[in-house]
Design an enzyme around this catalytic site. Structure first.
Site, PDB file in Angstrom:
ATOM      1  N   ASP A  21      71.849  39.939 -19.523  1.00 14.64           N
ATOM      2  CA  ASP A  21      71.283  40.701 -20.644  1.00 14.64           C
ATOM      3  C   ASP A  21      70.446  39.804 -21.556  1.00 14.64           C
ATOM      4  O   ASP A  21      70.701  38.603 -21.651  1.00 14.64           O
ATOM      5  CB  ASP A  21      72.432  41.349 -21.435  1.00 14.64           C
ATOM      6  CG  ASP A  21      71.950  42.487 -22.311  1.00 14.64           C
ATOM      7  OD1 ASP A  21      70.815  42.961 -22.117  1.00 14.64           O
ATOM      8  OD2 ASP A  21      72.720  42.904 -23.204  1.00 14.64           O
ATOM      9  N   HIS A  38      61.630  40.002 -18.277  1.00 17.91           N
ATOM     10  CA  HIS A  38      62.226  40.345 -16.975  1.00 17.91           C
ATOM     11  C   HIS A  38      61.749  39.373 -15.901  1.00 17.91           C
ATOM     12  O   HIS A  38      62.514  38.963 -15.039  1.00 17.91           O
ATOM     13  CB  HIS A  38      61.869  41.787 -16.581  1.00 17.91           C
ATOM     14  CG  HIS A  38      62.501  42.822 -17.479  1.00 17.91           C
ATOM     15  ND1 HIS A  38      63.825  42.787 -17.837  1.00 17.91           N
ATOM     16  CD2 HIS A  38      61.982  43.916 -18.095  1.00 17.91           C
ATOM     17  CE1 HIS A  38      64.097  43.811 -18.629  1.00 17.91           C
ATOM     18  NE2 HIS A  38      62.992  44.512 -18.806  1.00 17.91           N
ATOM     19  N   LEU A 132      77.384  32.224   0.494  1.00 13.62           N
ATOM     20  CA  LEU A 132      77.535  33.151  -0.626  1.00 13.62           C
ATOM     21  C   LEU A 132      77.079  34.572  -0.270  1.00 13.62           C
ATOM     22  O   LEU A 132      76.066  34.736   0.413  1.00 13.62           O
ATOM     23  CB  LEU A 132      76.676  32.632  -1.795  1.00 13.62           C
ATOM     24  CG  LEU A 132      76.549  33.535  -3.021  1.00 13.62           C
ATOM     25  CD1 LEU A 132      77.830  33.488  -3.851  1.00 13.62           C
ATOM     26  CD2 LEU A 132      75.362  33.112  -3.893  1.00 13.62           C
TER      27      LEU A 132
END
Ligand code: IPE
Ligand code: IPE
Ligand code: MG
Length: 245
Positions: A21, A38, A132
């Site tokens: 955020d 962004h 991962l």
């Protein structure tokens, strides 16, 4: 000593979830449009994914776009969908290089077809990677997920595939979008907001929470390692007493 050096290797969280955020506020501070934030946020995703893969984290779940984010101005939503496609195309080679497999959770049917297809391609392309697992929460909200699970359970009971008395935590977990994944050990939220914003409500029941004022575009690897070190010094009691642990 740096936080990275303080990490205890045999106590790495298996699953880290992050509410990324603060992109908009970061951009505003530079006098720029929200999309600038962004785009910078994507750089952080790249860095943190590599850092998590290097540490041996098994699952990294990133909250990229919530069900509620569909209510943002159309220009921002459209630009985010384009950014997602560009990012996935650009990042697939890096995922391959780092042995990372991609998964998504959320209502992909609401995504524009081009965005959805790129994700499906990348999921397929990285499916054999054994390091991962990077899970992108896209058009995701926990209440949506719980409603979907409830509908599917009700339908299985109605069709005689599932007995009412057999429904337990494990069964419910397997109807969630995160079936087969361990619950997050650690949840990180950047930007100083102290809330969950409809993220993984079922799965976060016993996760350790870490909040930082850092905005996502400026979230450094050291800050990430700090969160892990902090986590490693907590006592997870799961309702028991200290003496029992
Ligand atoms: C997080 O940053 C990214 C998304 C929700 C897509 P925000 O866009 O929420 O940034 P702030 O919270 O407005 O600063
Ligand atoms: C949560 O951030 C969702 C994502 C990070 C994708 P928001 O910025 O949408 O959350 P609120 O509105 O501050 O709760
Ligand atoms: Mg926000």
């Amino acid at each position: 000593m740096s936080f990275k050096e303080q990490i205890i290797q045999d106590r790495i969280p298996r699953h880290i979830a992050i509410i990324m955020d603060g992109n908009g506020r970061w951009a505003k501070r530079q006098g720029m449009a929200r999309m600038f934030g962004h785009r910078q946020g994507v750089e952080t995703v790249h860095r943190i994914t590599e850092a998590a893969a290097e540490l041996g984290v098994e699952y990294l779940t990133l909250y990229a776009f919530s069900t509620e984010n569909w209510n943002r101005p159309k220009e921002e939503v459209d630009a985010l969908m384009v950014l997602l496609v560009d990012t996935i195309v650009k990042e697939t080679p890096t995922l391959m290089k780092n042995n990372v497999s991609l998964q998504t959770i959320g209502d992909l049917s609401r995504l524009p077809q081009a965005t959805r297809n790129k994700f499906l391609e990348c999921i397929e392309q990285t499916s054999q990677n054994t390091g991962l697992t990077l899970v992108i929460a896209l058009s995701y909200s926990a209440r949506w997920e719980i409603i979907e699970a409830t509908k599917r359970i009700a339908s299985a009971v109605k069709d005689g595939e599932l007995l009412l008395e057999d429904i337990n935590e494990e069964v419910l977990s397997n109807y969630m979008t995160t079936a087969q994944m361990p619950d997050p050990d650690l949840l990180i939220r950047t930007s100083g907001e102290l809330r969950i914003s409809n993220f993984l409500l079922w799965q976060l029941a016993y996760s350790e929470l870490y909040f930082t004022n850092c905005l996502w575009p400026e979230f450094t690897n050291e800050e990430f390692y700090h969160a892990i070190v902090d986590y490693q010094h907590r006592e997870r009691r799961f309702g028991k007493t200290s003496e029992q642990i």
